[in-house]
Design a protein around this motif. Structure first.
Motif, short mmCIF file in Angstrom:
data_model
loop_
_atom_site.label_atom_id
_atom_site.label_comp_id
_atom_site.label_asym_id
_atom_site.label_seq_id
_atom_site.Cartn_x
_atom_site.Cartn_y
_atom_site.Cartn_z
N ASP A 7 -70.49 49.23 25.89
CA ASP A 7 -71.62 48.35 26.15
C ASP A 7 -72.87 49.03 25.60
O ASP A 7 -73.26 50.09 26.08
N ASN A 15 -78.39 44.01 33.77
CA ASN A 15 -78.07 42.64 33.38
C ASN A 15 -77.25 42.66 32.09
O ASN A 15 -77.54 41.95 31.15
N ARG A 16 -76.23 43.51 32.08
CA ARG A 16 -75.34 43.60 30.93
C ARG A 16 -74.05 42.88 31.28
O ARG A 16 -73.50 43.05 32.37
N LYS A 17 -73.58 42.07 30.35
CA LYS A 17 -72.40 41.24 30.59
C LYS A 17 -71.18 42.07 30.99
O LYS A 17 -70.52 41.79 32.00
N LYS A 18 -70.88 43.12 30.24
CA LYS A 18 -69.69 43.92 30.53
C LYS A 18 -69.86 44.75 31.81
O LYS A 18 -68.90 44.98 32.53
N TRP A 19 -71.09 45.19 32.07
CA TRP A 19 -71.38 45.93 33.30
C TRP A 19 -71.08 45.05 34.52
O TRP A 19 -70.43 45.46 35.46
N ASN A 20 -71.56 43.81 34.48
CA ASN A 20 -71.36 42.89 35.60
C ASN A 20 -69.88 42.52 35.77
O ASN A 20 -69.40 42.36 36.89
N LYS A 21 -69.16 42.42 34.66
CA LYS A 21 -67.71 42.15 34.73
C LYS A 21 -67.00 43.33 35.41
O LYS A 21 -66.15 43.14 36.27
N GLU A 24 -67.69 43.27 39.14
CA GLU A 24 -66.86 42.25 39.81
C GLU A 24 -65.43 42.72 39.97
O GLU A 24 -64.81 42.52 41.03
#
Length: 119
Positions: A7, A15-21, A24
């Motif tokens: 990333d 607010n990074r897409k892969k961080w949030n994935k 989760e």
């Protein structure tokens, strides 16, 4: 390794897409172990918080390049990161200045549509 995640972005940006994935998946107990290259590149602030969250969800974190730094050097590195992130944000806002000045849909503003003679 089952998956490699890279990333590009700041360790201060959550607010990074892969961080949030990843977040989760940890909270859904889907990850056993996370291998990271450097702790401060993964997450600049709040590492202890994330480490605790992982522990609660039975996820182990392995830091591959665990560089020991003094508290003073760690604080200096953090301050430099903060200054860098915010200076980049300010620089990024400059491109919108001309757009905003010429936008007829904006009424009023700081100087009621009068251009600043110093700009």
């Amino acid at each position: 390794l089952d998956e490699t995640i890279t990333d590009v972005g700041s360790g201060l940006n959550y607010n990074r897409k892969k961080w949030n994935k990843l977040l989760e998946e940890v909270m859904n107990n889907q990850i056993d172990t996370i291998y990271i290259t450097y702790k401060d590149r993964f997450i600049r602030f709040g590492y202890e918080w994330f480490e605790r969250l992982c522990k609660i969800h039975n996820t182990k974190i392995v830091v591959l390049n665990n560089v020991e730094t003094s508290p003073t050097q760690e604080m200096i590195d953090d301050m430099v990161s903060i200054v860098h992130v915010f200076s980049c944000r300010l620089y990024g806002l400059r491109k919108y200045k001309h757009k905003l000045e010429n936008d007829k849909s904006l009424k009023g503003g700081e100087n009621n549509g009068v251009k600043n003679p110093k700009s």
